[in-house]
Scaffold this motif. Sequence first.
Motif, short mmCIF file in Angstrom:
data_model
loop_
_atom_site.label_atom_id
_atom_site.label_comp_id
_atom_site.label_asym_id
_atom_site.label_seq_id
_atom_site.Cartn_x
_atom_site.Cartn_y
_atom_site.Cartn_z
N GLY A 52 0.80 -1.21 0.00
CA GLY A 52 0.00 0.00 0.00
C GLY A 52 0.84 1.27 0.00
N VAL A 53 0.29 2.32 -0.61
CA VAL A 53 0.92 3.64 -0.65
C VAL A 53 0.07 4.58 0.21
CG1 VAL A 53 1.63 5.57 -2.10
CG2 VAL A 53 1.81 3.22 -2.96
N GLN A 54 0.70 5.25 1.17
CA GLN A 54 -0.02 6.12 2.09
C GLN A 54 0.49 7.56 2.00
OE1 GLN A 54 1.14 3.43 5.49
NE2 GLN A 54 -0.93 4.01 6.12
N VAL A 88 -12.87 -2.84 0.24
CA VAL A 88 -11.59 -2.15 0.00
C VAL A 88 -11.62 -1.62 -1.44
CG1 VAL A 88 -9.09 -2.34 -0.03
CG2 VAL A 88 -10.42 -3.72 1.59
N ARG A 89 -11.55 -0.31 -1.56
CA ARG A 89 -11.60 0.30 -2.89
C ARG A 89 -10.19 0.66 -3.33
NH1 ARG A 89 -15.69 5.04 -5.04
NH2 ARG A 89 -14.76 5.32 -7.09
N ILE A 90 -9.80 0.16 -4.48
CA ILE A 90 -8.49 0.45 -5.05
C ILE A 90 -8.66 1.46 -6.18
CG2 ILE A 90 -6.47 -0.49 -6.22
CD1 ILE A 90 -6.77 -1.48 -3.35
N GLN A 91 -8.04 2.63 -6.05
CA GLN A 91 -8.08 3.59 -7.15
C GLN A 91 -7.23 3.10 -8.30
OE1 GLN A 91 -8.01 7.87 -6.64
NE2 GLN A 91 -6.30 8.02 -8.08
N GLU A 92 -6.02 2.62 -7.98
CA GLU A 92 -5.14 2.13 -9.03
C GLU A 92 -4.07 1.22 -8.44
OE1 GLU A 92 -2.21 3.70 -12.66
OE2 GLU A 92 -3.39 5.14 -11.50
N ALA A 93 -3.78 0.13 -9.13
CA ALA A 93 -2.64 -0.73 -8.81
C ALA A 93 -1.50 -0.31 -9.74
CB ALA A 93 -3.00 -2.19 -9.03
N VAL A 94 -0.42 0.20 -9.17
CA VAL A 94 0.67 0.80 -9.91
C VAL A 94 1.89 -0.13 -9.90
CG1 VAL A 94 2.22 2.79 -10.05
CG2 VAL A 94 -0.14 3.09 -9.25
N GLU A 137 7.81 -0.25 -10.50
CA GLU A 137 8.73 0.61 -11.26
C GLU A 137 8.18 2.03 -11.43
OE1 GLU A 137 9.66 -3.58 -12.07
OE2 GLU A 137 7.79 -2.42 -12.18
N GLU A 138 6.90 2.23 -11.18
CA GLU A 138 6.29 3.55 -11.30
C GLU A 138 5.95 4.14 -9.94
OE1 GLU A 138 3.03 3.54 -14.09
OE2 GLU A 138 4.00 2.00 -15.33
N ALA A 139 6.78 3.86 -8.94
CA ALA A 139 6.54 4.38 -7.59
C ALA A 139 6.49 5.91 -7.58
CB ALA A 139 7.63 3.89 -6.64
N GLU A 140 7.31 6.53 -8.43
CA GLU A 140 7.29 8.00 -8.50
C GLU A 140 5.89 8.49 -8.88
OE1 GLU A 140 8.98 11.60 -11.34
OE2 GLU A 140 10.19 9.77 -11.13
N ARG A 141 5.27 7.86 -9.84
CA ARG A 141 3.93 8.27 -10.26
C ARG A 141 2.92 8.04 -9.15
NH1 ARG A 141 -0.54 6.11 -12.93
NH2 ARG A 141 0.42 4.07 -13.25
N ALA A 142 3.06 6.93 -8.43
CA ALA A 142 2.16 6.66 -7.33
C ALA A 142 2.24 7.76 -6.27
CB ALA A 142 2.48 5.30 -6.71
N HIS A 143 3.45 8.26 -6.01
CA HIS A 143 3.59 9.33 -5.03
C HIS A 143 3.02 10.64 -5.54
CE1 HIS A 143 6.31 8.08 -1.54
NE2 HIS A 143 5.75 6.98 -2.04
N ARG A 144 3.10 10.88 -6.83
CA ARG A 144 2.48 12.10 -7.36
C ARG A 144 0.97 12.02 -7.22
NH1 ARG A 144 6.32 15.17 -9.31
NH2 ARG A 144 8.23 14.23 -10.18
N LEU A 145 0.42 10.84 -7.41
CA LEU A 145 -1.03 10.65 -7.25
C LEU A 145 -1.45 10.85 -5.79
CD1 LEU A 145 -1.58 7.52 -9.53
CD2 LEU A 145 -2.49 9.82 -9.92
N VAL A 187 -1.92 1.29 -4.61
CA VAL A 187 -1.11 0.13 -4.22
C VAL A 187 -0.04 -0.13 -5.27
CG1 VAL A 187 -2.76 -1.47 -5.29
CG2 VAL A 187 -1.19 -2.30 -3.52
N LEU A 188 1.17 -0.46 -4.80
CA LEU A 188 2.23 -0.90 -5.69
C LEU A 188 2.12 -2.41 -5.85
CD1 LEU A 188 5.32 1.07 -4.30
CD2 LEU A 188 3.87 1.68 -6.25
N VAL A 189 2.31 -2.89 -7.08
CA VAL A 189 2.24 -4.33 -7.33
C VAL A 189 3.54 -4.80 -7.94
CG1 VAL A 189 -0.25 -4.50 -7.48
CG2 VAL A 189 1.04 -3.90 -9.51
#
Length: 304
Positions: free
Chosen positions: A39-41, A273-279, A282-290, A301-303
């Motif tokens: 998970g990304v928080q 549990v609602r997932i907006q996007e599974a990222v 390798e795209e952790a940077e984009r997940a943090h921008r989101l 969530v990172l996968v």
Amino acid sequence: MSRTVVFSAYGGPEVLRVADVEPGEPGPGEIRVHVRAAGVQPFDALFRGGQARSYIPAAFPQRLGNEFAGVVDAVGEGVGGVAAGDEVVGWAMLASYAEHVVVPADQVAAKPAAMPWPEAGVLSASGQTAATALERLRVGAGDTLLVHAAAGGVGTFAVQLARAAGATVVGTASERNHAYLRELGVIPVAYGDGLAGRVRAAAPGGVDAALDAAGTVEALEVSVELVADRARVGTIAYQPAADRFGVQRLSTERSAARLAGLVALWEKGELRVRIQEAVPVEEAERAHRLIESGHTTGKLVLVF
């Protein structure tokens, strides 16, 4: 080797990179988990940016992430009740954005076979934060609870746990998330000027407790205006004004038993549990921008 997200200096999402790291071996009482989702928080972004350095300094190259789900692939001496091949959900503080994590065996709970990996990967941190908050605010049957940022990561867990406990829930959110909150049994209200009046209209019998997951001064002002007992107002967000308002700063109390309780509610259909996007990792940077956009609904969530 194990793909692991690290950063070597405080900064924006661009400081994140994926490194190959030795996966490590479990010691006595420990297990190693091959992570499938993490998970990304919002806290992850705060920590990466240096806002938490005064009380949790980074040790570069620093890892990130506090919740994961995966498959046990190695077991240390003296571990009972967990075996290689078991699917688990768990937590690894500042270490979960990794293809492998080594944790004490009492930091995981069994994952139901039917639970999708992305959902399992985001259950531990936000779920246990919400459960802890409701316990500290003494939310139970017959109460009316106000949740700020009710459609966010912690908020979506908090409103469902409160409903399962028999409480009425009023939740603040942007208009686009109101239909979703109604699906969860929440009375939605919009942010902005006049918020206190809208909450009074939604809860004519009054508000017994309030949980701030938004981190705004407005959320705290409205909460202390509407809740008579300030001991039943709390914030999980980084908000310096919390002390001025005399409200509780709430943190997470984690345990395998608490996590197993969340899993049990999911199995009974009382926790979605609602997932907006599974990222992809390798795209952790984009997940943090989101996550920093402030407009996520549910969890990222990172996968692997």
